[in-house]
Design a protein around this motif. Structure first.
Motif, PDB file in Angstrom:
ATOM      1  N   LEU A 120       0.835  -1.202   0.000  1.00 24.43           N
ATOM      2  CA  LEU A 120       0.000   0.000   0.000  1.00 24.43           C
ATOM      3  C   LEU A 120       0.870   1.252   0.000  1.00 24.43           C
ATOM      4  CD1 LEU A 120      -2.825  -1.019   2.520  1.00 24.43           C
ATOM      5  CD2 LEU A 120      -3.083  -0.624   0.062  1.00 24.43           C
ATOM      6  N   ILE A 121       1.963   1.230   0.754  1.00 24.87           N
ATOM      7  CA  ILE A 121       2.905   2.351   0.730  1.00 24.87           C
ATOM      8  C   ILE A 121       3.524   2.492  -0.651  1.00 24.87           C
ATOM      9  CG2 ILE A 121       5.079   3.210   1.687  1.00 24.87           C
ATOM     10  CD1 ILE A 121       4.317   1.912   4.329  1.00 24.87           C
ATOM     11  N   LYS A 122       3.842   1.365  -1.265  1.00 27.98           N
ATOM     12  CA  LYS A 122       4.448   1.388  -2.592  1.00 27.98           C
ATOM     13  C   LYS A 122       3.504   2.012  -3.617  1.00 27.98           C
ATOM     14  CE  LYS A 122       7.876  -0.661  -5.182  1.00 27.98           C
ATOM     15  NZ  LYS A 122       9.276  -0.913  -4.873  1.00 27.98           N
ATOM     16  N   ILE A 123       2.202   1.766  -3.461  1.00 26.41           N
ATOM     17  CA  ILE A 123       1.230   2.258  -4.435  1.00 26.41           C
ATOM     18  C   ILE A 123       0.852   3.712  -4.161  1.00 26.41           C
ATOM     19  CG2 ILE A 123      -1.113   1.959  -5.314  1.00 26.41           C
ATOM     20  CD1 ILE A 123      -0.833  -1.045  -4.788  1.00 26.41           C
ATOM     21  N   PHE A 124       0.493   4.017  -2.900  1.00 27.06           N
ATOM     22  CA  PHE A 124      -0.086   5.323  -2.591  1.00 27.06           C
ATOM     23  C   PHE A 124       0.917   6.309  -1.975  1.00 27.06           C
ATOM     24  CE2 PHE A 124      -3.758   2.408  -2.352  1.00 27.06           C
ATOM     25  CZ  PHE A 124      -4.562   3.006  -3.303  1.00 27.06           C
ATOM     26  N   ASP A 125       2.119   5.881  -1.687  1.00 22.10           N
ATOM     27  CA  ASP A 125       3.161   6.709  -1.102  1.00 22.10           C
ATOM     28  C   ASP A 125       3.045   6.688   0.431  1.00 22.10           C
ATOM     29  OD1 ASP A 125       5.460   8.419  -1.516  1.00 22.10           O
ATOM     30  OD2 ASP A 125       4.245   9.963  -0.566  1.00 22.10           O
ATOM     31  N   GLU A 126       4.172   6.922   1.056  1.00 23.72           N
ATOM     32  CA  GLU A 126       4.264   6.793   2.504  1.00 23.72           C
ATOM     33  C   GLU A 126       3.456   7.859   3.238  1.00 23.72           C
ATOM     34  OE1 GLU A 126       7.786   6.945   5.864  1.00 23.72           O
ATOM     35  OE2 GLU A 126       8.264   6.327   3.807  1.00 23.72           O
ATOM     36  N   ARG A 127       3.350   9.045   2.660  1.00 28.60           N
ATOM     37  CA  ARG A 127       2.668  10.115   3.366  1.00 28.60           C
ATOM     38  C   ARG A 127       1.182   9.831   3.534  1.00 28.60           C
ATOM     39  NH1 ARG A 127       3.442  15.369  -0.028  1.00 28.60           N
ATOM     40  NH2 ARG A 127       5.550  14.519  -0.094  1.00 28.60           N
ATOM     41  N   GLU A 128       0.588   9.026   2.630  1.00 27.72           N
ATOM     42  CA  GLU A 128      -0.827   8.698   2.748  1.00 27.72           C
ATOM     43  C   GLU A 128      -1.087   7.753   3.914  1.00 27.72           C
ATOM     44  OE1 GLU A 128      -2.941  10.253   1.108  1.00 27.72           O
ATOM     45  OE2 GLU A 128      -1.716  11.146  -0.477  1.00 27.72           O
ATOM     46  N   LEU A 129      -0.075   7.044   4.369  1.00 28.52           N
ATOM     47  CA  LEU A 129      -0.225   6.107   5.482  1.00 28.52           C
ATOM     48  C   LEU A 129       0.564   6.538   6.703  1.00 28.52           C
ATOM     49  CD1 LEU A 129      -0.531   4.315   2.718  1.00 28.52           C
ATOM     50  CD2 LEU A 129      -0.429   2.401   4.298  1.00 28.52           C
ATOM     51  N   SER A 130       1.028   7.780   6.708  1.00 31.86           N
ATOM     52  CA  SER A 130       1.880   8.243   7.801  1.00 31.86           C
ATOM     53  C   SER A 130       1.137   8.217   9.135  1.00 31.86           C
ATOM     54  CB  SER A 130       2.392   9.651   7.498  1.00 31.86           C
ATOM     55  OG  SER A 130       1.290  10.541   7.323  1.00 31.86           O
ATOM     56  N   THR A 131      -0.156   8.586   9.108  1.00 34.69           N
ATOM     57  CA  THR A 131      -0.923   8.582  10.362  1.00 34.69           C
ATOM     58  C   THR A 131      -1.020   7.178  10.933  1.00 34.69           C
ATOM     59  OG1 THR A 131      -2.221  10.444   9.544  1.00 34.69           O
ATOM     60  CG2 THR A 131      -3.115   9.218  11.404  1.00 34.69           C
ATOM     61  N   TYR A 132      -1.209   6.205  10.067  1.00 39.08           N
ATOM     62  CA  TYR A 132      -1.302   4.822  10.534  1.00 39.08           C
ATOM     63  C   TYR A 132       0.050   4.323  11.027  1.00 39.08           C
ATOM     64  CZ  TYR A 132      -1.789  -0.239  10.380  1.00 39.08           C
ATOM     65  OH  TYR A 132      -1.767  -1.573  10.688  1.00 39.08           O
ATOM     66  N   LEU A 133       1.115   4.667  10.321  1.00 36.12           N
ATOM     67  CA  LEU A 133       2.444   4.193  10.707  1.00 36.12           C
ATOM     68  C   LEU A 133       2.872   4.760  12.051  1.00 36.12           C
ATOM     69  CD1 LEU A 133       4.302   4.412   7.262  1.00 36.12           C
ATOM     70  CD2 LEU A 133       3.505   2.354   8.425  1.00 36.12           C
ATOM     71  N   ASP A 134       2.427   5.985  12.357  1.00 39.28           N
ATOM     72  CA  ASP A 134       2.804   6.579  13.636  1.00 39.28           C
ATOM     73  C   ASP A 134       2.237   5.811  14.823  1.00 39.28           C
ATOM     74  OD1 ASP A 134       4.222   8.487  12.310  1.00 39.28           O
ATOM     75  OD2 ASP A 134       2.612   9.984  12.342  1.00 39.28           O
ATOM     76  N   LYS A 135       1.163   5.071  14.602  1.00 40.12           N
ATOM     77  CA  LYS A 135       0.542   4.314  15.684  1.00 40.12           C
ATOM     78  C   LYS A 135       1.261   2.996  15.967  1.00 40.12           C
ATOM     79  CE  LYS A 135      -4.035   6.171  14.570  1.00 40.12           C
ATOM     80  NZ  LYS A 135      -5.435   5.827  14.171  1.00 40.12           N
ATOM     81  N   LEU A 136       2.158   2.606  15.099  1.00 38.17           N
ATOM     82  CA  LEU A 136       2.871   1.344  15.265  1.00 38.17           C
ATOM     83  C   LEU A 136       4.134   1.556  16.076  1.00 38.17           C
ATOM     84  CD1 LEU A 136       2.591  -0.070  11.614  1.00 38.17           C
ATOM     85  CD2 LEU A 136       1.141  -0.624  13.566  1.00 38.17           C
ATOM     86  N   ASP A 137       4.601   0.488  16.708  1.00 33.23           N
ATOM     87  CA  ASP A 137       5.859   0.594  17.426  1.00 33.23           C
ATOM     88  C   ASP A 137       7.017   0.614  16.440  1.00 33.23           C
ATOM     89  OD1 ASP A 137       6.866  -2.228  16.976  1.00 33.23           O
ATOM     90  OD2 ASP A 137       4.947  -2.638  17.966  1.00 33.23           O
ATOM     91  N   ASN A 138       8.174   0.976  16.940  1.00 32.86           N
ATOM     92  CA  ASN A 138       9.333   1.192  16.071  1.00 32.86           C
ATOM     93  C   ASN A 138       9.740  -0.075  15.327  1.00 32.86           C
ATOM     94  OD1 ASN A 138       9.464   3.850  16.892  1.00 32.86           O
ATOM     95  ND2 ASN A 138      10.909   3.414  18.557  1.00 32.86           N
ATOM     96  N   LEU A 139       9.656  -1.220  15.984  1.00 37.52           N
ATOM     97  CA  LEU A 139      10.080  -2.469  15.350  1.00 37.52           C
ATOM     98  C   LEU A 139       9.184  -2.824  14.173  1.00 37.52           C
ATOM     99  CD1 LEU A 139      11.946  -4.912  15.319  1.00 37.52           C
ATOM    100  CD2 LEU A 139      10.432  -6.008  16.975  1.00 37.52           C
ATOM    101  N   LYS A 140       7.887  -2.742  14.353  1.00 32.32           N
ATOM    102  CA  LYS A 140       6.959  -3.060  13.265  1.00 32.32           C
ATOM    103  C   LYS A 140       7.089  -2.063  12.130  1.00 32.32           C
ATOM    104  CE  LYS A 140       3.598  -5.303  16.299  1.00 32.32           C
ATOM    105  NZ  LYS A 140       2.240  -5.250  16.883  1.00 32.32           N
TER     106      LYS A 140
END
Length: 832
Positions: free
Chosen positions: A513-533
């Motif tokens: 999904l990051i590859k298709i839509f770019d990382e900024r579109e999923l940045s809010t979701y990624l911030d909720k994950l821990d550093n390892l994931k």
């Protein structure tokens, strides 16, 4: 000799037209030779004045010459035609002056049937050269291939060899240049229908030319197309020989150039820039075809074998009582019905049409079997059947796609490898025609399932859908982008799952999904994950590959790699098996990727030592800046635990394999136990029947014995009566009869029994009253009657005893046989 000279002098004085139709072959040959000389001397600038145009305006004239019955005259006629064709090629705008299609249809069959089958080698060579020249005047080779189709029904080997040789020569020289897609399919379909039979012909020349023709088809259509249409119908030895021919071919597919060109393509190879023909966008000569398309565009079109298959039907081939068998409570009835329909009908199907048959009921039955049948064999056959129907119907399967998708995802909980592989392959096949936008809602719904296996399959399937997704508009306007929050919410439990295999599949979905839509579109979701994931997901972004072309978002000008480590692009491997046969050892410093569908780890069952190592592994995955300083000593000693961790992983893999084997053996034992119990129940039923029969036999014997005893009692009573009668008779007659009387002597000897004087003397006439004779009646015959009655009585007694003894022996023997049979049945069942 004089007659020959006179004949020669007589036809030489005739006109050319008269000589060409003369009955003497020498006169005709003379005329053909004169035509050849005339064509060789003709001036291109004086075509209209020469009158030679009548030969190409009326092709049947030269057709008659080529079919000359005399082989010598025929050779001259073919050479004259060759001279005419060479002259025609030099004539400017010759294609406008003649009709090339009519020339091909008139001259090519005659040249092949009569010229190339001639006994003279010069005639064969000239005929093949004429075929090449006349075809070069046409737009393509399709007309030549079509006009030779009737030859395939002939049986003459040399005629078949000639036709095959012409096809090989035409494809080698001209190829399928300037041929539309539909014309390619028709020509190829006509050839692949006859080639299997020709490859097995009794004549060696026919077989060899057939193999050469297949090689030429390979250079234009490649092996996958031929495999579907032709190669699968050949014998294994023929396929092996063809593979060697294919490997020897060094050119491109299709060939980038051909040795010879059509007349309309010759100016493209010259350096003369004064041509009036149109140029393409590169400045090269555009070779226009019949339909206005350029020849290059027509040549680059690939053929789909599916378009060449005939439409078939399946509902008229259903086994008898098919639907009744599917509703049977016996699993054998269901499996046999499904297997018969699959093996005998569906495996032979290549193309179906929804307009010819209504497949809704049969598809519904298959989906119902997949969803609810407890027998895995029935589920696998139904899944394979649906897979075939999807490939045969393609886009026409869409009305049934949602029901099929839900059934397959529901049953994806199965872990048996062959069943799980069959289900996932059917899902991938369905996704080719039922696109991501249509599948998305159902996939997200099944991702909420509590069964780990279903979560893994849904995640893998979503990953394949995304990697093959081709959006039809800007990414931010697609329904997939609008459903991105729902997709991430469905992936959240999977990413946080306690099983590593499930988490890895969730990581891959987010990475693509990051590859298709770019990382900024999923940045809010990624911030909720821990550093390892988050680190693992970003590492996977550069490894996953988008197989289909996607429309980049408007704001993305270059790939963002600031937060990602450089990694080569690796194509994700498709599913191979739901249960891995062997799990490789993994490093504690690098998270392992499990490619198996059923990658259930046994972390919850590890010992305390393995849990500690696992925690250390997760701890070392964190960035150095986030690690506590107090753990530096433990980090330095981590390298020393690498080998034990690897050994533990290998041992766990070995134990998992053994557990799987034990489970399979347990299933086999349970199945054998059920079979033995079934056999035991049947044996008990037979034993009860035998015991019942034995009891009845014993009752029957006791009845007979009782009847025998009754008979003995009756016999004794009768003997007593006889003695009483004898005593009475002796006392009553002593006064009137002398001692030497026959009657008295008979009575004194005790031979007079009760049957002689009593009304019960005969058992057959026991109910009929009989009169007792007095001693005075027939006194002379009395001694004889008494002796006869005594003899009969003894005989009756002996016969009764023998009959009773025989019946008793038969019953005893029968009882012994039944007991022996029951004992043998117990021994077979292992019962003492």
């Amino acid at each position: 000799m004089d007659n020959a000279t006179d004949d020669s002098a007589s036809f030489q004085t005739l006109s050319l037209d008269e000589r060409l139709v003369h009955k003497l072959w020498k006169a005709r040959q003379h005329g053909y030779n004169e035509l050849e000389s005339t064509f060789n001397k003709l001036s291109v600038a004086r075509v209209a004045e020469s009158g030679v145009n009548k030969y190409w305006k009326k092709p049947e004239i030269f057709t008659g010459y080529v079919l000359d019955s005399n082989v010598v005259a025929q050779e001259s006629a073919v050479k004259a035609l060759y001279s005419l064709l060479k002259f025609m090629i030099d004539v400017p705008q010759i294609r406008d002056l003649c009709q090339p299609g009519q020339l091909v249809q008139g001259w090519v069959p005659a040249l092949v049937e009569k010229g190339m089958t001639s006994s003279k080698s010069a005639t064969k060579e000239a005929s093949l050269a004429c075929v090449s020249l006349v075809v070069s005047l046409d737009d393509n080779i399709v007309n030549a291939i079509n006009c030779l189709t009737p030859i395939w029904t002939k049986k003459l080997p040399k005629l078949l060899t000639a036709a095959l040789m012409v096809h090989v020569k035409l494809i080698e020289q001209f190829g399928f240049v300037n041929v539309s897609q539909q014309e390619k399919m028709q020509s190829l379909q006509g050839l692949v229908e006859v080639l299997p039979k020709l490859c097995s012909h009794a004549d060696k020349s026919v077989r060899n030319e057939s193999m050469q023709l297949i090689l030429q088809l390979y250079t234009w259509f490649n092996k996958p197309v031929l495999q579907e249409l032709l190669l699968g119908k050949l014998k294994p030895i023929q396929q092996k020989d063809l593979d060697k021919l294919f490997e020897s071919y060094q050119g491109t597919i299709p060939p980038s150039s051909t040795p010879s060109q059509f007349i309309w393509a010759v100016p493209a190879q010259s350096d003369n820039n004064s041509t009036d023909l149109p140029l393409d966008h590169d400045g090269d000569l555009a070779m226009a075809g019949n339909n206005g398309q350029s020849a290059a565009a027509l040549d680059n079109q690939s053929i789909d074998p599916y378009d060449m298959f005939p439409v078939q039907t399946i509902l008229d081939k259903l086994p008898n009582n098919f639907y009744q068998s599917l509703a049977s409570s016996k699993w054998k009835d269901r499996v046999e019905a499904l297997e018969e329909f699959h093996d005998q009908t569906l495996t032979k199907v290549k193309k179906l049409s929804a307009s010819n048959e209504d497949h809704s009921e049969i598809i519904h039955k298959f989906c119902s079997t997949i969803t609810s049948d407890a027998n895995l064999q029935a589920v696998q056959i139904s899944t394979s059947s649906l897979d075939i129907l999807i490939s045969a119907l393609r886009s026409e399967y869409n009305p049934f796609a949602l029901e099929t998708l839900n059934a397959l995802l529901t049953r994806s909980k199965e872990k048996k490898p062959n069943v799980a592989d069959s289900i996932f392959n059917a899902l991938l096949n369905l996704s080719k025609y039922y696109k991501l936008e249509l599948c998305l809602e159902s996939v997200l719904q099944h991702m909420k399932n509590k069964v780990p296996q279903v979560k893994i399959v849904c995640s893998k399937f979503l990953f394949e859908l995304l990697s093959n997704w081709t959006p039809t508009e800007t990414l931010h306007r697609t329904s997939v982008f609008s459903n991105l929050p729902a997709i991430l919410n469905s992936l959240q439990p999977i990413v946080n799952d306690n099983q590593q295999a499930t988490r890895n599949e969730g990581f891959k979905c987010i990475a693509i999904l990051i590859k298709i839509f770019d990382e900024r579109e999923l940045s809010t979701y990624l911030d909720k994950l821990d550093n390892l994931k988050r680190k693992k997901i970003l590492e996977l972004v550069d490894k996953v590959e988008i197989k289909a072309a996607t429309v980049p978002p408007p704001h993305q000008t270059q790939p963002q790699t600031q937060l990602r480590s450089a990694a080569p692009v690796v194509r994700s491997q498709p599913l191979s098996s739901t249960i891995p046969s062997k799990r490789l050892a993994t490093s504690p410093l690098k998270p392992a990727r499990n490619s198996a569908l059923n990658g259930n780890t046994k972390s919850s069952r590890l010992t305390s030592r393995s849990l500690t190592t696992h925690q250390m592994m997760n701890h070392t995955d964190l960035p150095s800046s986030t690690q506590p300083k107090s753990n530096t000593s433990s980090n330095t000693s981590l390298s020393g635990n690498f080998t034990p961790q690897t050994n533990i992983s290998n041992r766990m893999s070995h134990l998992n394999d053994e557990v799987n084997k034990l489970r399979q053996e347990r299933q086999e034992w349970l199945r054998e136990r059920n079979d033995l119990l079934s056999n035991l129940n049947q044996s008990n039923l037979q034993l009860s029947k035998v015991n019942k029969l034995l009891n009845e036999s014993e009752t029957y014997v006791s009845n007979l014995q009782r009847q025998l005893q009754d008979s003995k009692d009756q016999l004794n009573a009768k003997n007593l009566k006889i003695k009483e009668l004898e005593s009475k008779l002796t006392g009553g007659t002593s006064d009137t009869m002398s001692t030497d009387s026959p009657i008295s002597s008979s009575i004194s000897r005790g031979r007079l029994t009760a049957t002689t004087l009593s009304p019960l003397r005969s058992t057959k006439n026991a109910t009929t009253p009989q009169r007792v004779r007095s001693p005075s009646e027939s006194s002379d015959d009395l001694p004889r009657r008494v002796n006869s009655l005594n003899l009969n009585n003894h005989m009756l007694q002996e016969e009764s005893w023998k009959r009773a003894a025989e019946v008793t022996n038969q019953l005893k023997a029968r009882i012994e046989r039944m007991r022996a049979k029951s004992r043998s049945g117990f021994n077979n069942l292992g019962v003492d």
